[in-house]
Design a protein around this motif. Structure first.
Motif, PDB file in Angstrom:
ATOM      1  N   LEU A   5     -20.027  56.110  40.661  1.00 19.60           N
ATOM      2  CA  LEU A   5     -19.875  56.335  39.227  1.00 19.60           C
ATOM      3  C   LEU A   5     -18.391  56.486  38.941  1.00 19.60           C
ATOM      4  O   LEU A   5     -17.756  57.444  39.399  1.00 19.60           O
ATOM      5  N   ASN A   6     -17.845  55.525  38.220  1.00 16.75           N
ATOM      6  CA  ASN A   6     -16.412  55.500  37.931  1.00 16.75           C
ATOM      7  C   ASN A   6     -15.591  55.669  39.213  1.00 16.75           C
ATOM      8  O   ASN A   6     -14.620  56.414  39.257  1.00 16.75           O
ATOM      9  N   GLY A   7     -16.033  54.971  40.258  1.00 15.05           N
ATOM     10  CA  GLY A   7     -15.304  54.952  41.514  1.00 15.05           C
ATOM     11  C   GLY A   7     -15.581  56.103  42.460  1.00 15.05           C
ATOM     12  O   GLY A   7     -15.049  56.136  43.561  1.00 15.05           O
ATOM     13  N   GLU A   8     -16.410  57.061  42.051  1.00 16.67           N
ATOM     14  CA  GLU A   8     -16.715  58.231  42.868  1.00 16.67           C
ATOM     15  C   GLU A   8     -18.159  58.192  43.338  1.00 16.67           C
ATOM     16  O   GLU A   8     -19.067  57.937  42.541  1.00 16.67           O
ATOM     17  N   PRO A   9     -18.423  58.467  44.624  1.00 17.39           N
ATOM     18  CA  PRO A   9     -19.810  58.506  45.093  1.00 17.39           C
ATOM     19  C   PRO A   9     -20.568  59.654  44.441  1.00 17.39           C
ATOM     20  O   PRO A   9     -20.029  60.762  44.300  1.00 17.39           O
ATOM     21  N   ARG A  10     -21.786  59.384  44.017  1.00 17.78           N
ATOM     22  CA  ARG A  10     -22.651  60.400  43.388  1.00 17.78           C
ATOM     23  C   ARG A  10     -24.057  60.270  43.933  1.00 17.78           C
ATOM     24  O   ARG A  10     -24.561  59.167  44.108  1.00 17.78           O
ATOM     25  N   GLN A  11     -24.687  61.398  44.161  1.00 16.70           N
ATOM     26  CA  GLN A  11     -26.095  61.424  44.542  1.00 16.70           C
ATOM     27  C   GLN A  11     -26.918  61.607  43.265  1.00 16.70           C
ATOM     28  O   GLN A  11     -26.643  62.513  42.480  1.00 16.70           O
ATOM     29  N   ILE A  12     -27.889  60.731  43.065  1.00 13.07           N
ATOM     30  CA  ILE A  12     -28.773  60.844  41.905  1.00 13.07           C
ATOM     31  C   ILE A  12     -30.211  60.656  42.369  1.00 13.07           C
ATOM     32  O   ILE A  12     -30.465  60.153  43.470  1.00 13.07           O
ATOM     33  N   ALA A  13     -31.148  61.038  41.527  1.00 12.55           N
ATOM     34  CA  ALA A  13     -32.567  60.878  41.846  1.00 12.55           C
ATOM     35  C   ALA A  13     -32.948  59.404  41.833  1.00 12.55           C
ATOM     36  O   ALA A  13     -32.366  58.609  41.092  1.00 12.55           O
ATOM     37  N   ASP A  14     -33.921  59.058  42.651  1.00 14.10           N
ATOM     38  CA  ASP A  14     -34.460  57.697  42.632  1.00 14.10           C
ATOM     39  C   ASP A  14     -35.062  57.416  41.261  1.00 14.10           C
ATOM     40  O   ASP A  14     -35.536  58.329  40.578  1.00 14.10           O
ATOM     41  N   ASP A  15     -35.067  56.160  40.869  1.00 14.02           N
ATOM     42  CA  ASP A  15     -35.677  55.705  39.613  1.00 14.02           C
ATOM     43  C   ASP A  15     -35.025  56.271  38.364  1.00 14.02           C
ATOM     44  O   ASP A  15     -35.647  56.322  37.307  1.00 14.02           O
ATOM     45  N   LYS A  16     -33.781  56.694  38.450  1.00 11.27           N
ATOM     46  CA  LYS A  16     -33.076  57.202  37.271  1.00 11.27           C
ATOM     47  C   LYS A  16     -32.661  56.032  36.398  1.00 11.27           C
ATOM     48  O   LYS A  16     -32.174  55.027  36.883  1.00 11.27           O
ATOM     49  N   THR A  17     -32.876  56.177  35.089  1.00  9.38           N
ATOM     50  CA  THR A  17     -32.452  55.132  34.166  1.00  9.38           C
ATOM     51  C   THR A  17     -31.003  55.369  33.760  1.00  9.38           C
ATOM     52  O   THR A  17     -30.467  56.476  33.908  1.00  9.38           O
ATOM     53  N   LEU A  18     -30.413  54.342  33.211  1.00  8.51           N
ATOM     54  CA  LEU A  18     -29.048  54.456  32.725  1.00  8.51           C
ATOM     55  C   LEU A  18     -28.960  55.488  31.605  1.00  8.51           C
ATOM     56  O   LEU A  18     -28.025  56.280  31.556  1.00  8.51           O
TER      57      LEU A  18
END
Length: 66
Positions: A5-18
């Motif tokens: 995200l904007n060049g930075e690694p991020r952990q997010i939940a599976d199936d997350k929408t924009l």
């Protein structure tokens, strides 16, 4: 899962929408331009766009000033 995200690694939940990602990061009501993997995603497709592992998401928003 992990995205960039904007060049930075991020952990997010599976199936997350924009739309959910934007809300989670404080962009929910802002006018922003979003690109995923070098392709612009129109606002009309934000709710239907599900993020995938290793997606590269760039969010740009205008800041007013003088």
């Amino acid at each position: 899962m992990e995205i960039l995200l904007n060049g930075e690694p991020r952990q997010i939940a599976d199936d997350k929408t924009l739309t959910e990602l934007l809300a989670d990061h404080g962009y929910g009501e802002r006018r922003v331009a979003v690109e995923i993997n070098h392709e612009i995603v129109p606002r009309s497709r934000h709710a239907q766009t599900t993020l995938k592992p290793n997606d590269r998401v760039e969010i740009v928003h205008a800041i007013g000033g003088g």
